[in-house]
Design a protein around this motif. Sequence first.
Motif, PDB file in Angstrom:
ATOM      1  N   LEU A 735       1.018  -1.428   0.076  1.00  0.00           N
ATOM      2  CA  LEU A 735       0.228  -0.111   0.058  1.00  0.00           C
ATOM      3  C   LEU A 735       0.730   1.292  -0.056  1.00  0.00           C
ATOM      4  O   LEU A 735       0.727   2.201  -0.892  1.00  0.00           O
ATOM      5  CB  LEU A 735      -0.723  -0.120   1.321  1.00  0.00           C
ATOM      6  N   TRP A 736       1.845   1.249   0.980  1.00  0.00           N
ATOM      7  CA  TRP A 736       2.902   2.614   0.748  1.00  0.00           C
ATOM      8  C   TRP A 736       4.213   2.475   0.783  1.00  0.00           C
ATOM      9  O   TRP A 736       4.702   3.108   0.011  1.00  0.00           O
ATOM     10  CB  TRP A 736       3.145   2.531   2.519  1.00  0.00           C
ATOM     11  N   PHE A 737       4.871   1.311  -0.208  1.00  0.00           N
ATOM     12  CA  PHE A 737       5.956   1.402  -0.880  1.00  0.00           C
ATOM     13  C   PHE A 737       5.656   0.431  -2.142  1.00  0.00           C
ATOM     14  O   PHE A 737       4.377  -0.246  -2.788  1.00  0.00           O
ATOM     15  CB  PHE A 737       6.490   0.496  -0.245  1.00  0.00           C
ATOM     16  N   GLU A 738       6.262   1.044  -3.569  1.00  0.00           N
ATOM     17  CA  GLU A 738       5.776   0.725  -4.431  1.00  0.00           C
ATOM     18  C   GLU A 738       7.516  -0.452  -5.197  1.00  0.00           C
ATOM     19  O   GLU A 738       8.437  -0.059  -4.863  1.00  0.00           O
ATOM     20  CB  GLU A 738       6.004   1.514  -5.236  1.00  0.00           C
ATOM     21  N   ARG A 739       6.991  -1.622  -5.651  1.00  0.00           N
ATOM     22  CA  ARG A 739       8.521  -2.536  -5.821  1.00  0.00           C
ATOM     23  C   ARG A 739       9.012  -1.397  -7.253  1.00  0.00           C
ATOM     24  O   ARG A 739       7.970  -1.247  -8.221  1.00  0.00           O
ATOM     25  CB  ARG A 739       8.048  -3.585  -6.209  1.00  0.00           C
ATOM     26  N   CYS A 740      10.193  -1.632  -7.514  1.00  0.00           N
ATOM     27  CA  CYS A 740      11.016  -1.046  -8.616  1.00  0.00           C
ATOM     28  C   CYS A 740      12.639  -1.405  -8.474  1.00  0.00           C
ATOM     29  O   CYS A 740      13.202  -2.312  -7.148  1.00  0.00           O
ATOM     30  CB  CYS A 740      11.278   0.967  -8.638  1.00  0.00           C
ATOM     31  N   LYS A 741      13.233  -0.535  -9.796  1.00  0.00           N
ATOM     32  CA  LYS A 741      14.300  -1.001  -9.300  1.00  0.00           C
ATOM     33  C   LYS A 741      15.727  -0.278  -8.608  1.00  0.00           C
ATOM     34  O   LYS A 741      15.598   0.580  -9.523  1.00  0.00           O
ATOM     35  CB  LYS A 741      15.109  -1.401 -10.788  1.00  0.00           C
ATOM     36  N   ASP A 742      16.086  -0.302  -7.663  1.00  0.00           N
ATOM     37  CA  ASP A 742      17.797   0.231  -7.503  1.00  0.00           C
ATOM     38  C   ASP A 742      18.650   0.628  -7.537  1.00  0.00           C
ATOM     39  O   ASP A 742      19.442   0.212  -8.016  1.00  0.00           O
ATOM     40  CB  ASP A 742      17.819  -0.794  -5.786  1.00  0.00           C
ATOM     41  N   GLN A 743      18.696   1.854  -8.196  1.00  0.00           N
ATOM     42  CA  GLN A 743      19.733   2.565  -8.677  1.00  0.00           C
ATOM     43  C   GLN A 743      21.531   2.473  -8.692  1.00  0.00           C
ATOM     44  O   GLN A 743      21.977   2.494  -9.196  1.00  0.00           O
ATOM     45  CB  GLN A 743      19.348   4.446  -8.825  1.00  0.00           C
ATOM     46  N   ILE A 744      21.703   2.401  -7.479  1.00  0.00           N
ATOM     47  CA  ILE A 744      22.711   2.043  -6.408  1.00  0.00           C
ATOM     48  C   ILE A 744      23.001   0.216  -6.157  1.00  0.00           C
ATOM     49  O   ILE A 744      24.407  -0.126  -6.486  1.00  0.00           O
ATOM     50  CB  ILE A 744      22.683   2.192  -4.973  1.00  0.00           C
ATOM     51  N   THR A 745      22.208  -0.477  -6.755  1.00  0.00           N
ATOM     52  CA  THR A 745      22.273  -2.335  -5.794  1.00  0.00           C
ATOM     53  C   THR A 745      22.080  -2.927  -7.196  1.00  0.00           C
ATOM     54  O   THR A 745      23.024  -4.065  -7.718  1.00  0.00           O
ATOM     55  CB  THR A 745      22.099  -3.005  -4.869  1.00  0.00           C
ATOM     56  N   GLY A 746      21.061  -2.373  -8.011  1.00  0.00           N
ATOM     57  CA  GLY A 746      20.682  -2.887  -8.821  1.00  0.00           C
ATOM     58  C   GLY A 746      19.434  -3.786  -8.474  1.00  0.00           C
ATOM     59  O   GLY A 746      18.604  -4.355  -9.568  1.00  0.00           O
ATOM     60  N   GLU A 747      19.044  -4.353  -7.359  1.00  0.00           N
ATOM     61  CA  GLU A 747      18.324  -5.238  -6.934  1.00  0.00           C
ATOM     62  C   GLU A 747      16.549  -4.422  -6.707  1.00  0.00           C
ATOM     63  O   GLU A 747      16.873  -3.551  -6.620  1.00  0.00           O
ATOM     64  CB  GLU A 747      18.225  -5.405  -5.675  1.00  0.00           C
ATOM     65  N   GLN A 748      16.152  -5.763  -7.217  1.00  0.00           N
ATOM     66  CA  GLN A 748      14.818  -5.276  -7.036  1.00  0.00           C
ATOM     67  C   GLN A 748      13.938  -4.667  -5.597  1.00  0.00           C
ATOM     68  O   GLN A 748      13.974  -6.405  -5.030  1.00  0.00           O
ATOM     69  CB  GLN A 748      13.070  -6.199  -7.604  1.00  0.00           C
ATOM     70  N   VAL A 749      13.422  -3.538  -4.892  1.00  0.00           N
ATOM     71  CA  VAL A 749      13.290  -3.161  -3.913  1.00  0.00           C
ATOM     72  C   VAL A 749      12.177  -2.833  -3.808  1.00  0.00           C
ATOM     73  O   VAL A 749      11.303  -2.126  -4.795  1.00  0.00           O
ATOM     74  CB  VAL A 749      14.660  -2.993  -3.844  1.00  0.00           C
ATOM     75  N   HIS A 750      11.482  -2.475  -2.452  1.00  0.00           N
ATOM     76  CA  HIS A 750       9.853  -1.582  -2.628  1.00  0.00           C
ATOM     77  C   HIS A 750      10.747  -0.027  -1.630  1.00  0.00           C
ATOM     78  O   HIS A 750      11.841  -0.376  -0.774  1.00  0.00           O
ATOM     79  CB  HIS A 750       9.261  -1.900  -1.303  1.00  0.00           C
ATOM     80  N   ILE A 751      10.534   0.865  -2.150  1.00  0.00           N
ATOM     81  CA  ILE A 751      10.587   2.197  -1.851  1.00  0.00           C
ATOM     82  C   ILE A 751       9.462   2.754  -1.595  1.00  0.00           C
ATOM     83  O   ILE A 751       8.287   2.953  -1.772  1.00  0.00           O
ATOM     84  CB  ILE A 751      11.863   2.877  -2.536  1.00  0.00           C
ATOM     85  N   TYR A 752       9.658   3.795  -0.571  1.00  0.00           N
ATOM     86  CA  TYR A 752       8.066   4.492   0.127  1.00  0.00           C
ATOM     87  C   TYR A 752       7.821   5.747  -1.019  1.00  0.00           C
ATOM     88  O   TYR A 752       8.542   6.459  -1.612  1.00  0.00           O
ATOM     89  CB  TYR A 752       9.037   4.845   0.957  1.00  0.00           C
ATOM     90  N   LYS A 753       6.297   5.382  -1.446  1.00  0.00           N
ATOM     91  CA  LYS A 753       6.298   6.084  -2.009  1.00  0.00           C
ATOM     92  C   LYS A 753       5.401   7.297  -1.300  1.00  0.00           C
ATOM     93  O   LYS A 753       4.849   8.353  -2.766  1.00  0.00           O
ATOM     94  CB  LYS A 753       5.237   5.365  -3.082  1.00  0.00           C
TER      95      LYS A 753
END
Length: 772
Positions: A735-753
């Motif tokens: 609900l409060w985080f969206e899945r995207c690619k981390d620009q630093i590590t290249g991992e698929q992570v959830h970042i606060y939207k």
Amino acid sequence: MSEPKSPAPAGDMYKGWVFKWTNYIKGYQRRWFVLSNGLLSYYRTQAEMGHTCRGTINLATATITVDDACNFVISNGGAQTYHLKASCEVERQRWITALELAKAKAVRMQAESDDSGDDFSMSPLPVAPSQGGGSQNSEVQSTLRTLGSKVEDLSTCNDLISKHGSALQRSLSELDSLRLTGEAGDKIRQVTERATLFRITSNAMINACRDFLALAQAHSKRWQKALQAEREQRVRLEEALEQLAKQHNHLERAFRGAAQANAIVDNKGAAGLGKGEASDEDDDNEFFDAMEDAPEFITVPADPQFHKRSSSNASGLNSEMCADDQSLNEEPLAMNPESPSQDSAPLKKRRTRIPDKPNYSLNLWSIMKNCIGKDLSKIPMPVNFNEPLSMLQRLSEDLEYHELLDRAAKCHSSLEQMCYVAAFCVSAYSTTVYRTGKPFNPLLGETFELDRQRESGYRSLCEQVSHHPPAAAHHVISERGWTLRQEITVASKFRGKYLSIMPLGTIHAVFGKGNHHYTWKKVTTTVHNIIVGKLWIDQSGEVDVVNHTTGDRCHLKFAPYSYFSRDVARKVTGVVMDKDGKAHYVLSGTWDEKMEFSRVMQSSRGGENGAEGKQKTVYQTLKARELWKRNPLPNGAENMYFFTALALTLNEPEDGVAPTDSRRRPDQRLMEFGRWDEANSEKQRLEEKQRSARREREREAASQRASSQSDDAVDEDSLADPSLKSAPHDNYKALWFERCKDQITGEQVHIYKGGYWEAKELGGWEGCQDIF
């Protein structure tokens, strides 16, 4: 007293509560006494019987005297004297009778043992029944002798039975020869047959007992030989282990002496000392030795003359770092002058206690034996293993020492900022040293907010974004110039004796000043003595804290506990280097107490080779200064799951939080109140509700997938198709985080939207699911 006062016999054992004189301050104290095999032992509680005996006296050489109606004394001639008091005269008489009988039996057994001459040698000191091979062997021999005497008694009875039985049969035969009526003759023949059967049965019983005794004696000799072989093997192993320890100690001292000598030689060369100049170090400087398991580097105090030259020739950057160092070190960690003071409203008073942890017993092995080799996140566990906090709240406890990031945000030097970030990385483990309870696994969609904006300037939000594998996303923003985010997936394996917890994921810290972006990972946590013994926790592994903006790096090493190590436990060491690999700071300390840092003035290669043939680096450093120190635990923390001051407030009810907040979780709240049975029932209800919701999402996902492939409606057969079941579990989105690619590590992570704090201000929680 709720316990029964009278002693209770249990076979050859006699046990019960008796008051024992301790000293003139405490007087008589109640102790648990056990009388067994001629030995009187006592314990503070019944629970100590399995591991801690407070004292033992051998009744074979003891005297028993009665003082008055309730008091009596047991002494073995001066070395040991117990002044005891029963609760009443009847109880005292029971103990006196039991003690006299046990003493008589012990004296008789000792005399027989001295006469036999074939027992193993016994220890001259009295030992508990569970200790010492001599006592066990004496008990076996005594048992065999008792069995032999009983069989001899049975043989005597057999002779008497045969004698009287024969006489009885002769008398019956004489009666049978008389002219009697038919009914009387039948009765006499019936009695004769029964007497014959009785004699046959008696003989069979005697023969069986004799065979049993012979078999027991034969096996006893074999057991004695095996026991003696085990004793000799144990002695040989102990001697070999002692010899290895001495050799290890000798080699270690030789290694350290050579390394220190080389370091001092290098130090002399750098300082330009003459032959007649003293080489002793300043008393204020400390010597940090290398880690025993990985002697990668050695730090030694820099020479005072070198300090003077370096201070006069230092670059502008170094001078700035030193000045900034001093100003920050003088500032108290707990205070920050930039704290917002415009708001005159009083701060909310947080709670400082929670209900004490109840003392409920649980058969641990009955549950854990089915968990070996499995992922514990997929095994339903009772709340008896838990603490009344969720994994989201434990994740928020990383902010216990957020002041380190506040200080880091004020640093002018990126290298010094790296020191505070590394200390923050280590401080996150200080709350785990006594925390052996397992946090609650969050439900999918569960959240936890930690709003400390007015007190500490930051706001924290966690959300459980995945259930299999379990993953939690965390986002913190501070008014003091830093942002922290992480997504952690916990993998755990039970190995029988210990439990390994391996956090997977990267932690990011971004500072607005200079836009420095740091990343690091967590080390492995190991919980030891899962089945037997006292639980204890260790942290081990290596961590690289990287500044992606400047290329600076800090390599931290968490040394695992070793029984043979002479180094301090829970040790952490690290070196802060720039992008060119030049060392600027050395960090040292422990993850449960404090961390210190020392400025590197010069480095050189040592003459001795370290592990794997690598040369060790010798760092000449300034005096170490404290980076971080652990706060003391609150009073009574041992009864409150060893919670810190912050942890005590995490589950405190608050108004205005989301309906999915961990504070609203009913099973967790019931456990905090000590109602564990209700908490277990509620936990099962919540888990079943979560499974039902997941199955519903899987059906919806399968239906959408089928409808996209065909315009026809999905029937029951298609829903049962295994290919659909092998599809992704569901189409759940956080609900409060969206899945995207981390620009630093290249991992698929959830970042606060975004959107959570705005929704809280408006009280608009329409998008939250009903998970509780």
